[in-house]
Design an enzyme around this catalytic site. Structure first.
Site, PDB file in Angstrom:
ATOM      1  N   SER A  29       0.811  -1.256  -0.009  1.00 41.09           N
ATOM      2  CA  SER A  29      -0.040   0.164   0.055  1.00 41.09           C
ATOM      3  C   SER A  29       0.851   1.248  -0.048  1.00 41.09           C
ATOM      4  O   SER A  29       0.607   2.288  -0.707  1.00 41.09           O
ATOM      5  CB  SER A  29      -0.826   0.000   1.247  1.00 41.09           C
ATOM      6  OG  SER A  29      -0.193  -0.213   2.691  1.00 41.09           O
ATOM      7  N   GLN A  50       0.696   0.326  17.513  1.00 37.13           N
ATOM      8  CA  GLN A  50      -0.395   1.483  17.413  1.00 37.13           C
ATOM      9  C   GLN A  50      -1.158   1.646  18.661  1.00 37.13           C
ATOM     10  O   GLN A  50      -1.814   2.657  18.531  1.00 37.13           O
ATOM     11  CB  GLN A  50      -1.222   1.072  16.143  1.00 37.13           C
ATOM     12  CG  GLN A  50      -2.193  -0.124  16.430  1.00 37.13           C
ATOM     13  CD  GLN A  50      -3.186  -0.187  15.411  1.00 37.13           C
ATOM     14  OE1 GLN A  50      -3.388  -1.097  15.040  1.00 37.13           O
ATOM     15  NE2 GLN A  50      -4.385   0.647  15.182  1.00 37.13           N
ATOM     16  N   HIS A 101      -6.577  -4.197  13.571  1.00 37.12           N
ATOM     17  CA  HIS A 101      -8.035  -4.074  13.517  1.00 37.12           C
ATOM     18  C   HIS A 101      -8.748  -4.665  14.660  1.00 37.12           C
ATOM     19  O   HIS A 101     -10.041  -5.162  14.802  1.00 37.12           O
ATOM     20  CB  HIS A 101      -8.408  -5.060  12.328  1.00 37.12           C
ATOM     21  CG  HIS A 101      -8.099  -4.366  10.795  1.00 37.12           C
ATOM     22  ND1 HIS A 101      -7.918  -3.333  10.512  1.00 37.12           N
ATOM     23  CD2 HIS A 101      -7.141  -5.136   9.907  1.00 37.12           C
ATOM     24  CE1 HIS A 101      -7.311  -3.003   9.349  1.00 37.12           C
ATOM     25  NE2 HIS A 101      -6.852  -4.066   9.062  1.00 37.12           N
TER      26      HIS A 101
HETATM   27  C1  LIG Z   1      -3.554  -5.579   6.919  1.00 35.82           C
HETATM   28  S1  LIG Z   1      -1.939  -5.512   7.149  1.00 35.82           S
HETATM   29  C2  LIG Z   1      -1.593  -4.112   6.523  1.00 35.82           C
HETATM   30  C3  LIG Z   1      -1.452  -4.057   4.968  1.00 35.82           C
HETATM   31  C4  LIG Z   1      -0.816  -2.943   4.243  1.00 35.82           C
HETATM   32  N1  LIG Z   1      -1.622  -1.673   4.676  1.00 35.82           N
HETATM   33  C5  LIG Z   1      -1.323  -2.967   2.869  1.00 35.82           C
HETATM   34  O1  LIG Z   1      -2.637  -2.758   2.350  1.00 35.82           O
HETATM   35  O2  LIG Z   1      -0.578  -3.763   2.010  1.00 35.82           O
HETATM   36  C6  LIG Z   1      -1.866  -5.162   8.718  1.00 35.82           C
HETATM   37  C7  LIG Z   1      -0.520  -4.760   9.358  1.00 35.82           C
HETATM   38  O3  LIG Z   1      -0.659  -4.445  10.700  1.00 35.82           O
HETATM   39  C8  LIG Z   1       0.342  -4.871  11.447  1.00 35.82           C
HETATM   40  N2  LIG Z   1       0.048  -4.770  12.980  1.00 35.82           N
HETATM   41  C9  LIG Z   1      -0.564  -5.689  13.454  1.00 35.82           C
HETATM   42  N3  LIG Z   1      -0.626  -5.369  15.028  1.00 35.82           N
HETATM   43  C10 LIG Z   1      -0.199  -3.914  14.925  1.00 35.82           C
HETATM   44  C11 LIG Z   1       0.186  -2.829  16.010  1.00 35.82           C
HETATM   45  N4  LIG Z   1      -0.116  -3.281  17.229  1.00 35.82           N
HETATM   46  N5  LIG Z   1       0.648  -1.845  15.812  1.00 35.82           N
HETATM   47  C12 LIG Z   1       1.142  -1.595  14.424  1.00 35.82           C
HETATM   48  N6  LIG Z   1       1.067  -2.489  13.546  1.00 35.82           N
HETATM   49  C13 LIG Z   1       0.401  -3.462  13.588  1.00 35.82           C
HETATM   50  C14 LIG Z   1       0.782  -5.991  10.932  1.00 35.82           C
HETATM   51  O4  LIG Z   1       1.857  -6.549  11.255  1.00 35.82           O
HETATM   52  C15 LIG Z   1       0.339  -6.181   9.445  1.00 35.82           C
HETATM   53  O5  LIG Z   1       1.658  -5.975   8.780  1.00 35.82           O
END
Ligand SMILES: C[S@@+](CC[C@H](N)C(=O)[O-])C[C@H]1O[C@@H](n2cnc3c(N)ncnc32)[C@H](O)[C@@H]1O
Length: 260
Positions: A76, A114, A139
């Site tokens: 992304s 996050q 999420h």
């Molecule tokens: C749906 S993917 C992101 C996809 C990316 N935005 C794309 O469209 O190519 C979700 C990401 O959030 C990260 N993630 C999970 N928990 C998180 C946290 N607490 N803080 C930050 N990032 C986190 C995961 O490691 C993962 O890489």
């Protein structure tokens, strides 16, 4: 999440371009940026594409400061670089150490969670402020709330805060549930009530957002919050008042009172 999502997966033989053109005929550059992506993998729900254009389009070609929560494989961030252009200050954060290898390719990547307000503040300080936040991270309900509370106060007036994949609000593994209190759409209701605090005596529920929410848009799995100064509402009457109509209204009111 896969079992819940399988039924939504596009068929392997789908003509993606034709599908998107048919369903979203007003889609602009996002169509080709998505369909013709030959960079790192990106997975997006089709109906998000026009929403990105609608809410982020105003910053294209400008030095927008854009923060994406969730970098994954960098797909992304690559699309955002093409969409916003070379002037954009793009930052992505992810909890996965491996994402550090993507730093400096299409944007800056910082590693942290996050739900860590100090980390989020340090990233925004490094960015020199933030105009747009896109939460595509864990999420999880608690994480979405923590990021919103930490980042919304730092968002520039006129800025946009978008949270995607909010179908997890209905799923327990993500801390949600249809009737569960932590369902993010209950927060949406709280934000709406706070936005209308002028008209009721209830407590402010989200002080971090108070007086700066000027719009709230709900789409399937996406919520967008517009930040700006929410001025005290005021109304005016302008133009020539018809005094006969006002007198007739007063008369009707007193007649009704007399009948009671
Ligand atoms: C749906 S993917 C992101 C996809 C990316 N935005 C794309 O469209 O190519 C979700 C990401 O959030 C990260 N993630 C999970 N928990 C998180 C946290 N607490 N803080 C930050 N990032 C986190 C995961 O490691 C993962 O890489």
């Amino acid at each position: 999440m896969s079992h819940k999502l399988d039924k939504f997966r596009a068929p392997a033989d789908l003509d993606l371009r034709a599908e998107l053109q048919a369903k979203y005929p007003h889609l602009g550059d996002m169509l080709e940026l998505f369909v013709a992506n030959e960079g790192p993998a990106i997975n997006k729900w089709h109906h998000y594409l026009p929403l990105y254009e609608r809410y982020f389009g105003q910053w294209r070609g400008k030095p927008v400061r854009f923060l994406e929560i969730g970098v994954a494989q960098g797909g992304s961030l690559a699309v955002w670089r093409k969409f916003f252009g070379p002037q954009a200050v793009l930052f992505g954060i992810d909890i996965l150490e491996d994402c550090a290898r993507l730093n400096g390719i299409d944007g800056q990547v910082r590693i942290g969670s996050q739900d860590d307000p100090a980390f989020l503040r340090s990233v925004v300080a490094e960015m020199g402020g933030v105009d747009v936040v896109l939460d595509d991270g864990s999420h999880m309900m608690a994480h979405i709330e923590a990021s919103l509370d930490a980042l919304f106060p730092l968002l520039e007036a006129g800025g946009t805060y978008m949270i995607e994949d909010l179908h997890t609000s209905y799923w327990r593994r993500w801390g949600g549930g249809l009737k569960g209190k932590p369902n993010f759409f209950n927060s949406v209701r709280a934000i709406i009530d706070d936005m209308h605090h002028w008209y009721h005596d209830g407590e402010i529920q989200r002080p971090a957002l108070q007086d700066f929410v000027v719009g709230l848009h709900v789409h399937d799995s996406i919520v967008v919050i517009d930040k700006d100064v929410a001025h005290r509402p005021m109304n005016s009457s302008v133009g020539i008042r018809d005094s006969r109509q006002a007198a007739a209204r007063r008369q009707a009111k007193s007649n009704r009172a007399g009948e009671r």
